[in-house]
Design an enzyme around this catalytic site. Structure first.
Site, PDB file in Angstrom:
ATOM      1  N   SER A 172       0.836  -1.200   0.000  1.00 13.96           N
ATOM      2  CA  SER A 172       0.000   0.000   0.000  1.00 13.96           C
ATOM      3  C   SER A 172       0.874   1.254   0.000  1.00 13.96           C
ATOM      4  CB  SER A 172      -0.965  -0.044   1.188  1.00 13.96           C
ATOM      5  OG  SER A 172      -1.908   0.997   1.138  1.00 13.96           O
ATOM      6  N   ASP A 425      -9.434  -2.633  -6.187  1.00 11.24           N
ATOM      7  CA  ASP A 425      -8.803  -1.949  -5.059  1.00 11.24           C
ATOM      8  C   ASP A 425      -9.570  -0.664  -4.743  1.00 11.24           C
ATOM      9  OD1 ASP A 425      -7.037  -0.717  -3.231  1.00 11.24           O
ATOM     10  OD2 ASP A 425      -5.315  -1.695  -4.174  1.00 11.24           O
ATOM     11  N   HIS A 453      -7.155  -5.326  -1.449  1.00 10.27           N
ATOM     12  CA  HIS A 453      -5.974  -4.550  -1.092  1.00 10.27           C
ATOM     13  C   HIS A 453      -5.108  -5.218  -0.013  1.00 10.27           C
ATOM     14  CE1 HIS A 453      -3.795  -0.693  -0.922  1.00 10.27           C
ATOM     15  NE2 HIS A 453      -3.797  -0.821   0.385  1.00 10.27           N
TER      16      HIS A 453
END
Length: 476
Positions: A172, A425, A453
Protein backbone atom coordinates in the site's frame (compact mmCIF):
# COMPACT_ATOMS: atom_id res chain seq x y z
CA UNK A 1 21.33 14.51 -8.01
CA UNK A 2 20.18 13.40 -4.55
CA UNK A 3 22.33 14.43 -1.61
CA UNK A 4 24.64 11.80 -0.13
CA UNK A 5 23.11 10.19 2.95
CA UNK A 6 25.41 9.44 5.87
CA UNK A 7 25.05 6.13 7.70
CA UNK A 8 22.70 6.05 10.67
CA UNK A 9 24.27 5.58 14.08
CA UNK A 10 23.44 2.26 15.71
CA UNK A 11 22.52 3.07 19.30
CA UNK A 12 21.63 -0.35 20.66
CA UNK A 13 20.81 -3.91 19.70
CA UNK A 14 19.56 -6.91 21.61
CA UNK A 15 18.51 -10.32 20.39
CA UNK A 16 16.06 -12.99 21.46
CA UNK A 17 14.48 -16.13 20.06
CA UNK A 18 10.84 -16.44 19.06
CA UNK A 19 9.14 -19.84 18.89
CA UNK A 20 8.97 -20.82 15.26
CA UNK A 21 12.75 -20.72 14.76
CA UNK A 22 13.11 -16.96 14.52
CA UNK A 23 16.16 -15.05 15.71
CA UNK A 24 15.03 -11.46 16.26
CA UNK A 25 17.33 -8.52 16.94
CA UNK A 26 15.82 -5.26 18.18
CA UNK A 27 17.68 -2.27 16.80
CA UNK A 28 17.65 1.44 17.62
CA UNK A 29 19.30 3.96 15.30
CA UNK A 30 19.85 7.70 15.36
CA UNK A 31 19.20 9.78 12.23
CA UNK A 32 18.85 13.51 11.49
CA UNK A 33 15.45 15.00 12.16
CA UNK A 34 15.90 17.20 9.11
CA UNK A 35 18.43 16.05 6.50
CA UNK A 36 18.65 19.61 5.16
CA UNK A 37 19.49 21.06 8.58
CA UNK A 38 21.85 19.06 10.78
CA UNK A 39 21.39 21.55 13.62
CA UNK A 40 17.71 20.57 13.96
CA UNK A 41 18.55 17.54 16.11
CA UNK A 42 17.96 13.83 15.72
CA UNK A 43 15.26 11.18 15.79
CA UNK A 44 15.40 7.56 16.86
CA UNK A 45 14.41 4.78 14.49
CA UNK A 46 13.42 1.31 15.63
CA UNK A 47 13.58 -1.89 13.64
CA UNK A 48 13.63 -5.64 14.05
CA UNK A 49 15.92 -7.80 11.96
CA UNK A 50 14.90 -11.42 11.59
CA UNK A 51 16.71 -14.52 10.43
CA UNK A 52 16.20 -18.23 10.86
CA UNK A 53 17.35 -19.69 14.14
CA UNK A 54 19.36 -22.76 13.30
CA UNK A 55 21.09 -25.39 15.46
CA UNK A 56 23.49 -27.09 13.07
CA UNK A 57 24.85 -30.56 13.80
CA UNK A 58 28.40 -29.35 13.27
CA UNK A 59 29.62 -26.16 14.92
CA UNK A 60 29.72 -23.57 12.15
CA UNK A 61 33.02 -22.08 11.11
CA UNK A 62 33.67 -18.33 11.29
CA UNK A 63 33.13 -18.24 7.53
CA UNK A 64 29.75 -19.95 7.88
CA UNK A 65 28.72 -17.51 10.60
CA UNK A 66 29.76 -14.60 8.46
CA UNK A 67 27.63 -15.87 5.56
CA UNK A 68 24.69 -16.34 7.90
CA UNK A 69 24.91 -12.84 9.32
CA UNK A 70 25.38 -11.27 5.89
CA UNK A 71 22.44 -12.72 4.06
CA UNK A 72 20.82 -10.14 1.77
CA UNK A 73 18.15 -8.00 3.42
CA UNK A 74 14.48 -7.74 2.46
CA UNK A 75 12.98 -4.65 4.09
CA UNK A 76 9.24 -4.47 4.70
CA UNK A 77 7.66 -1.06 4.06
CA UNK A 78 4.33 -0.86 5.88
CA UNK A 79 1.11 0.69 4.62
CA UNK A 80 -0.50 3.76 6.09
CA UNK A 81 0.89 6.33 6.39
CA UNK A 82 1.25 6.39 10.14
CA UNK A 83 1.53 2.78 11.27
CA UNK A 84 4.44 0.87 12.79
CA UNK A 85 5.15 -2.78 12.17
CA UNK A 86 3.64 -5.76 13.88
CA UNK A 87 5.81 -8.41 15.53
CA UNK A 88 7.79 -10.36 12.89
CA UNK A 89 6.10 -13.63 13.82
CA UNK A 90 2.73 -12.02 13.05
CA UNK A 91 3.73 -11.07 9.51
CA UNK A 92 2.85 -13.48 6.73
CA UNK A 93 5.87 -12.23 4.80
CA UNK A 94 8.47 -13.45 7.31
CA UNK A 95 8.24 -17.14 6.43
CA UNK A 96 8.36 -16.53 2.70
CA UNK A 97 11.36 -14.23 2.94
CA UNK A 98 13.41 -16.48 5.21
CA UNK A 99 12.67 -19.55 3.11
CA UNK A 100 13.93 -17.64 0.07
CA UNK A 101 17.28 -16.92 1.72
CA UNK A 102 16.73 -13.33 2.87
CA UNK A 103 16.99 -11.89 6.32
CA UNK A 104 14.11 -9.54 7.08
CA UNK A 105 14.13 -6.01 8.43
CA UNK A 106 10.94 -4.50 9.80
CA UNK A 107 11.79 -0.81 10.14
CA UNK A 108 9.22 1.49 11.74
CA UNK A 109 8.91 4.70 9.75
CA UNK A 110 9.88 7.87 11.57
CA UNK A 111 6.97 8.98 13.76
CA UNK A 112 5.43 5.49 13.96
CA UNK A 113 5.79 2.42 16.15
CA UNK A 114 8.85 2.99 18.34
CA UNK A 115 10.57 5.41 15.95
CA UNK A 116 10.18 8.68 17.89
CA UNK A 117 6.42 8.26 17.51
CA UNK A 118 4.31 11.29 16.72
CA UNK A 119 1.70 11.85 19.40
CA UNK A 120 -0.35 14.89 20.19
CA UNK A 121 1.42 15.79 23.45
CA UNK A 122 4.78 15.73 21.66
CA UNK A 123 3.35 17.84 18.85
CA UNK A 124 2.03 20.45 21.27
CA UNK A 125 5.49 20.62 22.82
CA UNK A 126 6.82 21.81 19.44
CA UNK A 127 4.95 25.10 19.91
CA UNK A 128 1.94 26.61 18.16
CA UNK A 129 0.07 25.27 15.13
CA UNK A 130 2.67 26.51 12.63
CA UNK A 131 5.50 24.86 14.55
CA UNK A 132 3.48 21.66 14.79
CA UNK A 133 2.85 21.72 11.04
CA UNK A 134 6.53 22.38 10.31
CA UNK A 135 7.47 19.34 12.40
CA UNK A 136 4.92 17.11 10.65
CA UNK A 137 6.23 18.10 7.22
CA UNK A 138 9.34 16.04 8.05
CA UNK A 139 7.41 12.74 8.18
CA UNK A 140 6.63 12.07 4.53
CA UNK A 141 8.03 9.51 2.08
CA UNK A 142 11.02 11.67 1.11
CA UNK A 143 12.50 11.46 4.60
CA UNK A 144 11.35 7.87 5.11
CA UNK A 145 13.54 6.94 2.13
CA UNK A 146 16.47 8.94 3.48
CA UNK A 147 16.10 7.10 6.79
CA UNK A 148 16.08 3.75 5.02
CA UNK A 149 19.24 4.62 3.11
CA UNK A 150 20.96 5.74 6.32
CA UNK A 151 20.04 2.47 8.02
CA UNK A 152 21.10 0.42 4.98
CA UNK A 153 24.53 2.02 5.00
CA UNK A 154 24.84 1.30 8.71
CA UNK A 155 23.75 -2.34 8.60
CA UNK A 156 25.68 -3.28 5.44
CA UNK A 157 28.87 -1.34 6.17
CA UNK A 158 30.98 -4.52 6.27
CA UNK A 159 29.01 -6.43 3.62
CA UNK A 160 30.71 -7.28 0.32
CA UNK A 161 29.76 -4.77 -2.41
CA UNK A 162 27.34 -7.12 -4.15
CA UNK A 163 25.31 -7.49 -0.95
CA UNK A 164 25.10 -3.83 0.04
CA UNK A 165 21.94 -3.00 -1.98
CA UNK A 166 18.84 -4.49 -0.43
CA UNK A 167 15.38 -5.57 -1.51
CA UNK A 168 12.23 -3.84 -0.34
CA UNK A 169 8.63 -4.99 -0.12
CA UNK A 170 6.08 -2.16 -0.10
CA UNK A 171 2.48 -2.79 0.89
CA UNK A 172 0.00 0.00 0.00
CA UNK A 173 1.64 3.25 1.13
CA UNK A 174 4.83 1.20 1.32
CA UNK A 175 4.58 0.97 -2.47
CA UNK A 176 4.39 4.76 -2.64
CA UNK A 177 7.58 4.85 -0.55
CA UNK A 178 9.17 2.30 -2.89
CA UNK A 179 8.52 4.54 -5.90
CA UNK A 180 10.13 7.45 -4.06
CA UNK A 181 13.07 5.17 -3.25
CA UNK A 182 13.40 4.22 -6.94
CA UNK A 183 13.27 7.92 -7.83
CA UNK A 184 15.77 9.25 -5.33
CA UNK A 185 18.14 6.43 -4.30
CA UNK A 186 17.95 3.52 -6.75
CA UNK A 187 21.59 2.70 -5.96
CA UNK A 188 20.40 1.31 -2.63
CA UNK A 189 18.01 -1.20 -4.18
CA UNK A 190 18.51 -4.70 -5.52
CA UNK A 191 14.84 -5.34 -6.31
CA UNK A 192 11.42 -4.01 -5.35
CA UNK A 193 8.21 -5.91 -4.59
CA UNK A 194 4.95 -4.09 -4.02
CA UNK A 195 1.31 -4.96 -3.44
CA UNK A 196 -1.47 -2.42 -3.96
CA UNK A 197 1.13 0.33 -3.98
CA UNK A 198 1.38 1.83 -7.47
CA UNK A 199 0.92 5.43 -6.42
CA UNK A 200 -0.93 7.84 -8.76
CA UNK A 201 2.23 9.85 -9.38
CA UNK A 202 0.80 12.14 -12.06
CA UNK A 203 -2.49 12.85 -10.35
CA UNK A 204 -3.71 15.43 -7.84
CA UNK A 205 -5.58 14.60 -4.65
CA UNK A 206 -8.81 15.69 -6.36
CA UNK A 207 -8.17 13.22 -9.20
CA UNK A 208 -7.51 10.43 -6.71
CA UNK A 209 -10.73 10.98 -4.78
CA UNK A 210 -12.87 11.31 -7.90
CA UNK A 211 -11.66 7.83 -8.81
CA UNK A 212 -11.80 6.20 -5.37
CA UNK A 213 -15.27 7.49 -4.47
CA UNK A 214 -16.59 5.43 -7.41
CA UNK A 215 -15.08 2.29 -5.94
CA UNK A 216 -16.36 3.19 -2.46
CA UNK A 217 -19.87 3.48 -3.91
CA UNK A 218 -19.48 0.02 -5.47
CA UNK A 219 -18.43 -1.42 -2.12
CA UNK A 220 -21.42 0.21 -0.41
CA UNK A 221 -23.73 -1.45 -2.90
CA UNK A 222 -22.02 -4.76 -2.24
CA UNK A 223 -22.44 -4.22 1.50
CA UNK A 224 -26.16 -3.58 1.33
CA UNK A 225 -26.68 -6.49 -1.07
CA UNK A 226 -25.03 -8.77 1.45
CA UNK A 227 -26.73 -7.22 4.49
CA UNK A 228 -30.01 -5.69 3.23
CA UNK A 229 -31.41 -5.29 6.74
CA UNK A 230 -28.56 -2.94 7.52
CA UNK A 231 -30.26 -0.28 5.40
CA UNK A 232 -32.75 0.14 8.25
CA UNK A 233 -30.23 -0.61 10.98
CA UNK A 234 -27.81 2.12 9.88
CA UNK A 235 -30.65 4.63 9.55
CA UNK A 236 -31.90 3.69 13.02
CA UNK A 237 -28.47 4.28 14.55
CA UNK A 238 -28.11 7.59 12.70
CA UNK A 239 -31.55 8.65 13.93
CA UNK A 240 -30.52 7.82 17.49
CA UNK A 241 -27.37 9.94 17.17
CA UNK A 242 -29.09 12.94 15.61
CA UNK A 243 -32.08 12.82 17.97
CA UNK A 244 -29.96 12.56 21.10
CA UNK A 245 -30.41 15.53 23.43
CA UNK A 246 -26.68 15.59 24.15
CA UNK A 247 -23.55 14.18 22.47
CA UNK A 248 -22.93 10.45 22.86
CA UNK A 249 -19.54 10.10 24.58
CA UNK A 250 -17.14 7.39 23.48
CA UNK A 251 -15.26 5.36 26.13
CA UNK A 252 -11.83 6.68 25.09
CA UNK A 253 -13.03 10.25 24.67
CA UNK A 254 -14.66 12.22 21.93
CA UNK A 255 -18.16 11.53 20.75
CA UNK A 256 -20.06 9.34 18.35
CA UNK A 257 -21.20 11.48 15.45
CA UNK A 258 -22.91 10.57 12.21
CA UNK A 259 -19.69 11.38 10.39
CA UNK A 260 -17.64 9.08 12.59
CA UNK A 261 -20.17 6.26 12.18
CA UNK A 262 -20.28 6.59 8.39
CA UNK A 263 -16.48 6.65 8.25
CA UNK A 264 -16.46 2.93 9.11
CA UNK A 265 -16.53 2.19 5.39
CA UNK A 266 -12.74 2.54 5.56
CA UNK A 267 -12.80 -1.23 6.11
CA UNK A 268 -14.81 -2.00 2.97
CA UNK A 269 -11.77 -2.42 0.74
CA UNK A 270 -10.28 -5.35 2.65
CA UNK A 271 -10.99 -9.04 2.68
CA UNK A 272 -13.57 -9.46 5.44
CA UNK A 273 -14.20 -5.73 5.62
CA UNK A 274 -17.93 -5.90 4.90
CA UNK A 275 -18.39 -8.41 7.71
CA UNK A 276 -16.33 -6.30 10.09
CA UNK A 277 -18.55 -3.26 9.59
CA UNK A 278 -21.71 -5.36 9.76
CA UNK A 279 -20.61 -6.78 13.13
CA UNK A 280 -20.26 -3.25 14.50
CA UNK A 281 -23.64 -2.16 13.09
CA UNK A 282 -25.26 -5.32 14.49
CA UNK A 283 -23.92 -4.55 17.98
CA UNK A 284 -25.16 -0.98 17.90
CA UNK A 285 -28.58 -1.94 16.53
CA UNK A 286 -29.01 -4.73 19.06
CA UNK A 287 -28.20 -2.26 21.84
CA UNK A 288 -30.94 0.07 20.67
CA UNK A 289 -33.36 -2.83 20.43
CA UNK A 290 -32.60 -4.18 23.90
CA UNK A 291 -31.69 -1.09 25.90
CA UNK A 292 -32.72 1.96 23.91
CA UNK A 293 -29.14 3.20 24.30
CA UNK A 294 -25.64 2.30 23.16
CA UNK A 295 -23.43 0.29 25.53
CA UNK A 296 -19.75 0.73 26.23
CA UNK A 297 -18.93 -2.58 24.52
CA UNK A 298 -20.55 -1.56 21.23
CA UNK A 299 -19.06 1.95 21.31
CA UNK A 300 -15.61 0.52 22.00
CA UNK A 301 -15.94 -1.66 18.90
CA UNK A 302 -16.69 1.43 16.81
CA UNK A 303 -13.85 3.54 18.11
CA UNK A 304 -11.27 0.76 17.66
CA UNK A 305 -12.03 0.33 13.95
CA UNK A 306 -10.40 3.65 12.99
CA UNK A 307 -7.50 4.46 15.36
CA UNK A 308 -6.90 8.08 14.36
CA UNK A 309 -6.19 9.13 17.95
CA UNK A 310 -3.37 6.63 18.43
CA UNK A 311 -2.01 7.01 14.88
CA UNK A 312 -2.43 10.73 14.16
CA UNK A 313 -0.05 10.74 11.17
CA UNK A 314 -2.59 8.65 9.28
CA UNK A 315 -5.21 11.36 9.66
CA UNK A 316 -3.18 14.54 9.50
CA UNK A 317 -0.80 13.60 6.66
CA UNK A 318 -3.06 11.35 4.64
CA UNK A 319 -3.90 13.78 1.86
CA UNK A 320 -0.31 15.00 1.83
CA UNK A 321 0.79 11.71 0.26
CA UNK A 322 -0.96 12.88 -2.93
CA UNK A 323 0.81 16.26 -2.91
CA UNK A 324 3.79 14.92 -4.83
CA UNK A 325 5.13 18.18 -6.26
CA UNK A 326 5.62 21.84 -5.28
CA UNK A 327 2.50 23.88 -5.92
CA UNK A 328 0.04 21.16 -4.89
CA UNK A 329 -2.14 21.66 -1.80
CA UNK A 330 -4.84 19.17 -0.86
CA UNK A 331 -7.30 21.72 0.59
CA UNK A 332 -9.32 18.89 2.18
CA UNK A 333 -9.80 17.24 -1.22
CA UNK A 334 -11.80 14.24 -0.01
CA UNK A 335 -14.34 16.52 1.62
CA UNK A 336 -14.61 18.91 -1.33
CA UNK A 337 -15.01 16.13 -3.88
CA UNK A 338 -17.31 13.95 -1.80
CA UNK A 339 -19.89 16.54 -0.83
CA UNK A 340 -20.64 17.17 -4.52
CA UNK A 341 -21.60 13.51 -5.08
CA UNK A 342 -25.26 12.56 -4.54
CA UNK A 343 -24.39 9.30 -2.76
CA UNK A 344 -22.31 11.19 -0.21
CA UNK A 345 -24.47 14.31 0.09
CA UNK A 346 -24.51 13.90 3.86
CA UNK A 347 -21.03 15.46 3.84
CA UNK A 348 -22.51 18.78 2.70
CA UNK A 349 -25.10 18.97 5.48
CA UNK A 350 -24.71 20.44 8.96
CA UNK A 351 -25.64 18.44 10.95
CA UNK A 352 -24.78 15.64 8.50
CA UNK A 353 -28.27 14.10 8.68
CA UNK A 354 -31.56 14.91 10.38
CA UNK A 355 -33.76 12.26 11.98
CA UNK A 356 -36.14 10.37 9.70
CA UNK A 357 -39.60 11.90 9.53
CA UNK A 358 -41.61 8.71 9.92
CA UNK A 359 -42.02 5.02 9.18
CA UNK A 360 -43.69 5.68 5.82
CA UNK A 361 -40.55 7.38 4.51
CA UNK A 362 -38.72 5.09 2.06
CA UNK A 363 -35.34 4.16 3.43
CA UNK A 364 -32.49 4.95 1.08
CA UNK A 365 -29.15 3.32 1.94
CA UNK A 366 -26.78 5.71 3.70
CA UNK A 367 -23.39 5.34 2.04
CA UNK A 368 -20.28 4.98 4.16
CA UNK A 369 -17.11 6.84 3.17
CA UNK A 370 -13.86 5.01 2.46
CA UNK A 371 -10.22 5.92 2.97
CA UNK A 372 -10.98 9.59 3.41
CA UNK A 373 -10.13 12.08 6.14
CA UNK A 374 -12.49 15.00 6.68
CA UNK A 375 -12.28 18.28 8.63
CA UNK A 376 -14.99 17.08 11.02
CA UNK A 377 -12.67 14.30 12.21
CA UNK A 378 -10.70 17.11 13.85
CA UNK A 379 -13.78 18.82 15.31
CA UNK A 380 -14.50 16.71 18.37
CA UNK A 381 -15.24 13.14 17.36
CA UNK A 382 -11.55 12.30 17.89
CA UNK A 383 -10.30 14.05 21.06
CA UNK A 384 -6.61 13.88 20.16
CA UNK A 385 -7.15 15.20 16.65
CA UNK A 386 -9.24 18.04 18.06
CA UNK A 387 -6.14 19.35 19.83
CA UNK A 388 -4.22 19.70 16.56
CA UNK A 389 -7.03 20.96 14.36
CA UNK A 390 -5.25 24.21 13.50
CA UNK A 391 -2.09 22.37 12.40
CA UNK A 392 -4.24 20.13 10.16
CA UNK A 393 -5.71 23.18 8.45
CA UNK A 394 -2.24 24.62 7.86
CA UNK A 395 -1.04 21.39 6.26
CA UNK A 396 -4.16 21.17 4.08
CA UNK A 397 -3.25 24.59 2.66
CA UNK A 398 0.49 23.97 2.35
CA UNK A 399 1.82 23.81 -1.22
CA UNK A 400 5.58 23.86 -0.67
CA UNK A 401 6.08 20.10 -0.67
CA UNK A 402 9.21 18.42 -2.01
CA UNK A 403 9.02 16.34 -5.19
CA UNK A 404 8.38 12.71 -4.29
CA UNK A 405 8.91 11.13 -7.71
CA UNK A 406 11.34 11.56 -10.59
CA UNK A 407 9.70 10.43 -13.82
CA UNK A 408 12.93 10.68 -15.77
CA UNK A 409 14.65 8.34 -13.32
CA UNK A 410 11.70 5.93 -13.37
CA UNK A 411 11.81 5.93 -17.17
CA UNK A 412 15.42 4.73 -17.12
CA UNK A 413 14.95 2.48 -14.10
CA UNK A 414 17.31 -0.51 -13.94
CA UNK A 415 16.05 -2.04 -10.66
CA UNK A 416 13.77 -5.08 -11.09
CA UNK A 417 10.24 -4.23 -9.89
CA UNK A 418 7.49 -6.79 -9.29
CA UNK A 419 4.01 -5.53 -8.43
CA UNK A 420 0.60 -6.95 -7.60
CA UNK A 421 -2.25 -4.66 -8.63
CA UNK A 422 -5.90 -5.27 -7.74
CA UNK A 423 -8.72 -4.44 -10.16
CA UNK A 424 -11.19 -3.89 -7.31
CA UNK A 425 -8.80 -1.95 -5.06
CA UNK A 426 -10.83 0.64 -3.10
CA UNK A 427 -7.75 2.50 -1.86
CA UNK A 428 -5.42 2.65 -4.89
CA UNK A 429 -7.43 3.04 -8.07
CA UNK A 430 -6.58 0.32 -10.58
CA UNK A 431 -6.63 2.53 -13.69
CA UNK A 432 -4.40 5.13 -12.05
CA UNK A 433 -2.09 2.31 -10.93
CA UNK A 434 -1.87 1.10 -14.53
CA UNK A 435 -0.98 4.62 -15.59
CA UNK A 436 1.90 4.64 -13.13
CA UNK A 437 3.13 1.17 -14.09
CA UNK A 438 3.55 2.41 -17.66
CA UNK A 439 6.05 5.00 -16.38
CA UNK A 440 8.41 2.52 -14.66
CA UNK A 441 10.88 0.85 -17.00
CA UNK A 442 11.11 -2.90 -16.61
CA UNK A 443 8.27 -3.31 -14.12
CA UNK A 444 6.39 -6.63 -14.17
CA UNK A 445 2.81 -6.51 -12.88
CA UNK A 446 0.40 -9.21 -11.77
CA UNK A 447 -3.18 -7.93 -12.14
CA UNK A 448 -6.19 -9.69 -10.64
CA UNK A 449 -9.86 -9.16 -9.82
CA UNK A 450 -9.91 -11.99 -7.29
CA UNK A 451 -8.02 -10.25 -4.49
CA UNK A 452 -8.42 -7.09 -2.44
CA UNK A 453 -5.97 -4.55 -1.09
CA UNK A 454 -4.96 -6.50 2.04
CA UNK A 455 -4.27 -9.74 0.16
CA UNK A 456 -0.70 -9.90 1.49
CA UNK A 457 -2.25 -10.58 4.89
CA UNK A 458 -5.49 -12.33 3.97
CA UNK A 459 -4.33 -14.41 0.98
CA UNK A 460 -0.55 -14.40 1.28
CA UNK A 461 0.04 -17.75 -0.43
CA UNK A 462 -1.57 -16.53 -3.65
CA UNK A 463 0.16 -13.17 -3.67
CA UNK A 464 3.64 -14.42 -2.86
CA UNK A 465 3.42 -17.24 -5.40
CA UNK A 466 2.57 -14.72 -8.12
CA UNK A 467 5.24 -12.19 -7.12
CA UNK A 468 8.01 -14.77 -7.00
CA UNK A 469 6.79 -16.19 -10.30
CA UNK A 470 7.30 -12.72 -11.78
CA UNK A 471 10.76 -12.69 -10.25
CA UNK A 472 11.91 -16.20 -11.14
CA UNK A 473 10.14 -17.17 -14.35
CA UNK A 474 10.80 -15.99 -17.88
CA UNK A 475 8.52 -14.88 -20.69
CA UNK A 476 9.71 -15.65 -24.22
Amino acid sequence: MAAVIQPARLISQRAHLVPGKLHVTELFFEVPKNYANSAAGTLKLFGRSVRKHERPIVTPSPSDLDKRDKKPYLVYLEGGPGFGNREPQESTLTRYALDRGYQMLFLDYRGTGLSTPVNVDALLAEGGPQEQANYLKLFRADNIVRDAEAVRKCLTADFPPEKKPWSVFGQSFGGFVSLTYLSKHPEGLREVFMTGGLAPIRRTADDVYRATYKKVAERNRAYYRKFPKDVAAVRRIVDHITASAKPIPLPAGGELTVGRLLSLGLSFGSHGGLDLVHAAILKLDADLDQFGALTRAALTTVEQLIPFDTNPIYAILHEAIYCHSPGLASQWAAFRVGKELPSFAWLAKDPPLSPSTGKSEPLEPLYFSGEMVFPFHFSGSYPELFRIQAAADILASHDGWEDLYDEAQLARNAVPVYAASFVDDMYVDFELARETAALVKGIRVFETNTLYHNAIRARADEVMAQLFRLRDDTID
